[in-house]
Enzyme design. Sequence first.
Site, PDB file in Angstrom:
ATOM      1  N   LYS A  99       0.824  -1.219   0.000  1.00  0.00           N
ATOM      2  CA  LYS A  99       0.000   0.000   0.000  1.00  0.00           C
ATOM      3  C   LYS A  99       0.861   1.275   0.000  1.00  0.00           C
ATOM      4  CE  LYS A  99      -3.593  -2.529  -0.296  1.00  0.00           C
ATOM      5  NZ  LYS A  99      -4.377  -3.253   0.668  1.00  0.00           N
TER       6      LYS A  99
HETATM    7  C1  LIG Z   1      -5.429  -4.455   0.928  1.00  0.00           C
HETATM    8  C2  LIG Z   1      -6.893  -4.272   1.052  1.00  0.00           C
HETATM    9  C3  LIG Z   1      -7.578  -4.556   2.236  1.00  0.00           C
HETATM   10  C4  LIG Z   1      -6.952  -5.254   3.392  1.00  0.00           C
HETATM   11  O1  LIG Z   1      -5.881  -4.583   3.951  1.00  0.00           O
HETATM   12  P1  LIG Z   1      -5.003  -5.336   5.067  1.00  0.00           P
HETATM   13  O2  LIG Z   1      -4.260  -4.225   5.733  1.00  0.00           O
HETATM   14  O3  LIG Z   1      -4.109  -6.282   4.342  1.00  0.00           O
HETATM   15  O4  LIG Z   1      -5.940  -6.018   5.974  1.00  0.00           O
HETATM   16  C5  LIG Z   1      -8.920  -4.252   2.325  1.00  0.00           C
HETATM   17  N1  LIG Z   1      -9.572  -3.710   1.282  1.00  0.00           N
HETATM   18  C6  LIG Z   1      -8.959  -3.448   0.117  1.00  0.00           C
HETATM   19  C7  LIG Z   1      -9.746  -2.825  -0.989  1.00  0.00           C
HETATM   20  C8  LIG Z   1      -7.606  -3.740  -0.043  1.00  0.00           C
HETATM   21  O5  LIG Z   1      -7.020  -3.522  -1.231  1.00  0.00           O
END
Ligand SMILES: *Cc1c(COP(=O)(O)O)cnc(C)c1O
Length: 384
Positions: A164
Site C-alpha cells: 500500500k
Molecule cells: C489491501 C486491502 C484490504 C486489506 O488490507 P489489510 O491491511 O491487508 O488487511 C482491504 N480492502 C482493500 C480494498 C484492499 O485492497
Amino acid sequence: MVEVLRSGWITSGPRTTKFEQQFCEYAGAAHALAVNSCTAGLHLALAALGIGRGDEVITTPLTFCATVNVILETGATPVLADIGSDFNLDPAAAARLITPRTRAILPVHMAGLACDMNALWRLAGDHGLKVVEDAAHAAGTTYQGRGLGSGQSDAVAFSFYATKNLTTGEGGMVTTPSAKLEERMRVLCLHGISRDAWDRYAEKGNWYYEVIDRGYKYNMSDIAAAMGLAQLKRLDGMNARRTEIARRYNAALGEMPEVETPPERADCRHAWHLYILRLNLERLAIDRARFFDEMKRRGIGCSVHFIPIPLHPYYRKTLELRDPCTRALAEYPRLLSLPLHSKMTDEEVERVIEAVRDIVVRNSLRQTVAFAGLEAASAVEAGD
Ligand SMILES: *Cc1c(COP(=O)(O)O)cnc(C)c1O
C-alpha cells in the site's frame, strides 16, 4: 525501529500513540486507532457499531475479499451494489438495495479515487445507516479538499500492508469522529480489556484490569508504529511521485483508442495506489490474458484488481446477488493494472509505456492491415 527495540517496549506504547496522533493530524480526523491490518480496522468498526446477525451491509463487488469477509465475520449479510463509471460503489445502485434490514454502507475508494461521498452520506442520512469506508487504497486521498477520515462517516479504515501507499509491513488505522466509538473500538481491539498494556504496566504501575466484552487482538506494535511515523513523513512525497507516473501513463496512453485510462474526478486528490488500464477489447485481436502474457514476455509484471466478488467460488455459493453487478462483471475482463510505485525510475515508466504501445500496435484490429504491410517493408529493408 532500532530505537524501539533498544527501548525495551516493543508492543503498543508511546510510538503507537504518537503515530495515531500524527495520522489524525494528517487526515484531519478527530480520533484514530492503530491496528494490525485494515481488515482488523474494518471488522472492529462494524463490530463496535453493533452490526451483526440479521443486518445487511451494502458494499461493492469490485474489491478485495477482505471488504466482504469482515461483514460476514460480524454475522451480517453483504449486499453487493454495482459500481458506477468511477469504478466505485454507485450510490443509485446502493439506494435500490436498501431494505428494513440495511444497517450500513461500506464503500471502497478504488485505486485511491474517492467515492461520491456526498451522495453516500445523503443516502445514509435519509435511511439512518452507518457508513464505514474502506480506504485501504487511499492514504493521502482528499475529497473536496479534505482528508478521508475528516468527513461524516462513522469510521474510515486505512491499510498499511506491504503493497500500500504507506506501509508498516502489516498494519492499519481506523479513524472516527466519535469519541464514544473510538473508546468502544479500543476495548474490542485488545481482548475486551478496559485499558491497554501501557496503562497497566508502565506509568501507573497498576496490575488490575477488567474484561468488559468479548474482544479481539488487533493492536499495532511500536515497531510497526515507528515505521509508520517515518512513512507518514514521506507519504505526500511518495504519492506525488505516483501521481507523476500516472500523469505520464495518461499522456502516453490516453490517445490510443485501444485502451482507456483510469477514471478521475475533479474534487479528489487521487492517491494513485493503482493504475488500472482498461483494454478496449473490441479494438484488439487479443484478450487480457494474452496482453498480460505479452507484458510478462517483455519483463513487465502486471496484475488485475480485482476479480469481482461474485466470481469467487465461496461467494458464488453463499451470496445471493440482488443486483446482477452488470458493470463490474463487464469491466473485469478488460482490467489490467500497470506497475506503479514511488521508486519507479523514468526509464522504467517509459519501458512500460513502450511495451503497452508495442503490444497495442501489433494487435490493434484498426491497424492490423497497415502494420502487416509495415512489417513486410522493414523485413525487406533488413534484408531477411
Ligand atoms: C489491501 C486491502 C484490504 C486489506 O488490507 P489489510 O491491511 O491487508 O488487511 C482491504 N480492502 C482493500 C480494498 C484492499 O485492497
